[in-house]
Write a protein that holds these residues in place. Structure first.
Motif, PDB file in Angstrom:
ATOM      1  N   ARG A  77       0.848  -1.188   0.000  1.00  0.00           N
ATOM      2  CA  ARG A  77       0.000   0.000   0.000  1.00  0.00           C
ATOM      3  C   ARG A  77       0.886   1.242   0.000  1.00  0.00           C
ATOM      4  O   ARG A  77       1.859   1.328   0.735  1.00  0.00           O
ATOM      5  N   GLY A  78       0.553   2.180  -0.863  1.00  0.00           N
ATOM      6  CA  GLY A  78       1.373   3.372  -1.036  1.00  0.00           C
ATOM      7  C   GLY A  78       2.266   3.293  -2.249  1.00  0.00           C
ATOM      8  O   GLY A  78       2.766   4.321  -2.705  1.00  0.00           O
ATOM      9  N   GLU A  86      -4.189   7.203  -3.505  1.00  0.00           N
ATOM     10  CA  GLU A  86      -4.363   6.510  -2.225  1.00  0.00           C
ATOM     11  C   GLU A  86      -5.839   6.212  -1.945  1.00  0.00           C
ATOM     12  O   GLU A  86      -6.158   5.330  -1.154  1.00  0.00           O
TER      13      GLU A  86
END
Length: 287
Positions: A77-78, A86
């Motif tokens: 994630r990211g 996001e």
């Protein structure tokens, strides 16, 4: 694996400073991982430590010879593909690509930059290693097929990677897959989703993120990929690269002669890869 007098040998790291020759039990590490009896015998020998030699005196090789090197894109994630934000939901399926066997290098090998690329980059990752044949395994059974974990540098030629919708040409230059320094068996890793991947380039930390941020957990990857192909002992699944830190992204520059990249994960070790200037090819040579 390490280089013995008569060729490659499997070994065990003892107390972080010694190497014990396990050549009497198997020819290669993947054979040890696939044989519970031999693996238990290796543990007993390592516990005794008799006959071990200093780690600093041996040349480490890539710990396995994978028939398949399967890799994940955008699995933290990211770390987002171009155009994503996001706020977007997690992807439904993993973004999988392959690297071919010619990329494999050991933890002491220097990687020569290819003359054909002007934008070679690094990606520090945790790789899981298959220990038991996995053929369409259920999610509940998948973790039992993971023998252990090691470190992987998914070296990438960004210019070639962007030339088509398939990434393989940018990922499969010779030497673009340093692996090692060893495999830490799964029983020695309390929680593979509570590890911090840290990458350092020339003394500057450019990546630092926890595996708690993986989109697709490690056991799921074994389950998912085994629906498509039978995974064999020694096969490698590189679980993806975290996003570089903002300051590292802003200061991006291609890898160059003399650069060193270190991937570090507490409990798994360190993998340092040095890069060397391209060697011009003789374009007039017979092919």
């Amino acid at each position: 694996m390490f280089r013995g007098a008569d060729g490659p040998l499997p070994g065990a790291v003892v107390d972080g400073e010694l190497v014990l020759d396990l050549g009497g039990l198997a020819e290669h590490v993947e054979a040890l991982l696939a044989d519970p009896v031999a693996l238990e015998a290796a543990r007993r020998l390592a516990a005794g430590g008799a006959g071990a030699r200093p780690l600093a005196e041996v040349e480490l090789l890539a710990p396995v010879r994978p028939g398949r090197i399967l890799c994940l894109g955008y699995n933290y994630r990211g770390h987002l593909p171009a155009g994503a934000t996001e706020r977007d939901p997690d992807p439904q399926y993993p973004d999988v690509f392959v690297k071919t066997p010619n990329v494999l290098r050991g933890p002491h090998d220097v990687v020569t930059l290819p003359p054909a690329s002007d934008d070679v980059d690094y990606e520090g990752e945790i790789a899981l290693v298959i220990g038991r044949r996995a053929d369409a395994v259920s999610l509940d059974e998948a973790a039992a097929h993971i023998a252990g974990y090691t470190l992987f540098n998914d070296v990438s030629a960004r210019d070639w990677q962007s030339r088509s919708s398939q990434w393989e040409l940018g990922k499969c230059f010779d030497g673009f897959g340093p692996l090692g320094p060893w495999i830490v068996t799964a029983d020695a890793v309390a929680d593979p989703h509570d590890l911090t991947v840290e990458v350092e380039r020339e003394g500057v930390v450019t990546v630092s993120q926890s595996t708690a941020d993986l989109v697709f957990p490690m056991a799921f990857l074994v389950h998912y990929l085994s629906q498509v192909m039978v995974l064999e002992p020694g096969d490698v699944i590189a679980t993806g690269s975290p996003q570089k830190l903002p300051e590292a992204l802003a200061a991006h520059r291609p890898l160059a002669d003399g650069d060193a990249v270190t991937i570090r994960v507490a409990g798994l070790g360190e993998l340092t890869t040095r890069f060397a200037a391209p060697v011009p090819r003789n374009e007039g040579a017979a092919r």
